[in-house]
Write a protein that holds these residues in place. Structure first.
Motif, short mmCIF file in Angstrom:
data_model
loop_
_atom_site.label_atom_id
_atom_site.label_comp_id
_atom_site.label_asym_id
_atom_site.label_seq_id
_atom_site.Cartn_x
_atom_site.Cartn_y
_atom_site.Cartn_z
N VAL A 79 0.85 -1.20 0.00
CA VAL A 79 0.00 0.00 0.00
C VAL A 79 0.88 1.25 0.00
O VAL A 79 0.61 2.22 -0.69
CB VAL A 79 -1.04 0.00 1.16
CG1 VAL A 79 -0.38 0.05 2.52
CG2 VAL A 79 -2.00 1.17 1.01
N THR A 104 -5.60 -4.13 5.00
CA THR A 104 -6.02 -3.30 6.13
C THR A 104 -6.23 -4.13 7.40
O THR A 104 -5.69 -3.80 8.46
CB THR A 104 -7.32 -2.55 5.76
OG1 THR A 104 -7.07 -1.78 4.58
CG2 THR A 104 -7.78 -1.64 6.87
N GLY A 158 -6.61 6.76 8.40
CA GLY A 158 -7.01 6.29 7.06
C GLY A 158 -7.65 4.93 7.21
O GLY A 158 -8.28 4.64 8.25
N ARG A 159 -7.49 4.09 6.21
CA ARG A 159 -8.09 2.75 6.27
C ARG A 159 -7.56 1.96 7.47
O ARG A 159 -8.33 1.39 8.25
CB ARG A 159 -7.78 1.98 4.98
CG ARG A 159 -8.59 2.40 3.79
CD ARG A 159 -8.06 1.72 2.54
NE ARG A 159 -6.74 2.27 2.24
CZ ARG A 159 -6.51 3.18 1.29
NH1 ARG A 159 -7.50 3.60 0.54
NH2 ARG A 159 -5.30 3.65 1.10
N ILE A 160 -6.23 1.89 7.60
CA ILE A 160 -5.65 1.05 8.65
C ILE A 160 -5.92 1.65 10.03
O ILE A 160 -6.35 0.94 10.95
CB ILE A 160 -4.14 0.81 8.40
CG1 ILE A 160 -3.94 0.06 7.07
CG2 ILE A 160 -3.53 0.02 9.56
CD1 ILE A 160 -2.49 -0.03 6.59
N GLY A 161 -5.71 2.94 10.17
CA GLY A 161 -5.98 3.60 11.45
C GLY A 161 -7.42 3.39 11.89
O GLY A 161 -7.70 3.17 13.07
N HIS A 210 -0.23 5.39 11.86
CA HIS A 210 -0.75 4.84 10.59
C HIS A 210 -0.75 5.88 9.48
O HIS A 210 -1.72 5.97 8.71
CB HIS A 210 -2.16 4.27 10.84
CG HIS A 210 -2.16 3.23 11.90
ND1 HIS A 210 -1.62 1.98 11.71
CD2 HIS A 210 -2.51 3.29 13.21
CE1 HIS A 210 -1.69 1.30 12.85
NE2 HIS A 210 -2.22 2.07 13.77
C1 GLV Z 1 -3.63 2.50 4.15
O1 GLV Z 1 -4.16 1.49 3.70
C2 GLV Z 1 -4.31 3.44 5.01
O2 GLV Z 1 -5.10 4.22 4.47
O3 GLV Z 1 -4.11 3.41 6.21
#
Ligand code: GLV
Ligand code: GLV
Length: 330
Positions: A79, A104, A158-161, A210
């Protein structure tokens, strides 16, 4: 009909991705060495290829890109894409793609594995048992820190956070986050509060990073920021090592300025400073955030599909330099 294109893959990836490429293209070449390629080898191997599938630790700098005389797409098997000179790729009309979304949950799980391992001293405890030191239950043996009621501070929602924050509900934690935009999912689902970085650092018991690595986030957490943290706080990093000033962190861990750290990433991977190896209050893993069979298989499929899209004149799902599409024929 297979197209007469050459795809170069810098290292063996799961078969699912290779199959997609072999079905579509005549020449799919995989580095057969059980190691990453050197810079010189990269330069040599990218000449004449129509697409490159590379890893997060392949440095695709301007020199490598200048040797891509025919390449239309660089598909990063990750990513994060800080390993690629995006400006140079864009200048040469090369589409750069990544693999967001599919890793994620794997990365969020690893983040929690580190949080739990460091707060409950799992590595120390495992060593203790293996060394045959377990002589019976004891009131004060290997005490750790409880998560319920504590505050999780998420830097980069973001996605992971977000996935990390959603898991905090099960642990009955409060959630603070620092992010450019509001994150309504976190606010609605776990009652998270958007705060400044300093407020987050001062008030969190577990701080987890993240953000992507950019010139702005390099050493985002340095000596000043660590000094703002509680003495009882833990720092977790599953993003990129360079986001944290590793020297400042080591100093803080040595001096017990903070309670501990869980690190999956390092400033100069694969180098890990000896000083970190010697510390008891850190848990160290070798950049395995996305290392599940599920995530790596999906990453291979996404990375392959991104190449197929570009080489068949379609717009791929995950373009990191969309400016390039405006000037191209896609
Ligand atoms: C990555 O995937 C993010 O947005 O944290
Ligand atoms: C892993 O670090 C990734 O960026 O995919």
């Amino acid at each position: 009909m297979k197209k007469d294109y050459t795809i170069f893959i810098t290292r063996q990836i799961p078969e699912a991705g290779l199959q997609i490429l072999r079905k579509n293209f005549k020449n799919v070449i995989v580095n057969t060495k059980d190691r990453n390629l050197t810079h010189d080898e990269l330069v040599k191997n990218v000449r004449g290829v129509d697409a490159l599938l590379c890893l997060l630790n392949d440095k695709i700098d301007a020199e490598v890109i200048k040797n891509m005389d025919k390449c239309k797409v660089i598909s990063n098997y990750a990513v994060g894409f800080n390993n690629i000179d995006i400006v140079e790729a864009t200048k040469r009309g090369i589409v750069v793609t990544n693999t967001p979304g599919v890793l994620t949950d794997a990365t969020a799980d690893l983040t929690w594995a580190l949080i739990l391992a460091v707060t409950r001293r799992i590595i120390e405890a495992d060593k203790f048992v293996r060394k045959k030191k377990f002589k019976g239950w004891a009131p004060m043996l290997l005490l750790g820190t409880e998560l319920a009621g504590k505050t999780l501070g998420i830097i980069g929602a973001g996605r992971i956070g977000t996935a990390v924050g959603l898991r905090a509900k099960g642990f009955k934690m409060k959630v603070l986050y620092f992010n450019t935009n509001r994150n309504e999912t976190l606010e609605e689902e776990v009652g998270a509060k958007k705060v400044s970085l300093d407020t987050l650092l001062k008030n969190s018991d577990i701080i987890t990073i993240h953000v992507p690595l950019t010139p702005k986030t390099r050493h985002l957490i340095g000596e000043r920021e660590i000094k703002l943290m509680k003495k009882t706080a833990y720092l977790i990093n599953t993003s990129r090592g360079e986001v944290v000033d590793e020297k400042a962190l080591i100093k803080a861990l040595k001096n017990k300025r903070i309670a501990g750290a869980g690190l999956d990433v390092f400033e100069q991977e694969p180098f890990v400073p000896d000083e970190l190896l010697k510390l008891e209050n850190v848990v160290l893993t070798p950049h395995i955030g996305s290392a599940t069979f599920e995530a790596r298989t999906k990453m291979a499929i996404v990375a392959a599909e991104n190449i197929v899209k570009v080489l068949t004149g379609k717009i791929p799902a995950n373009v990191v330099n969309p400016e390039v599409l405006k000037s191209s024929k896609l």
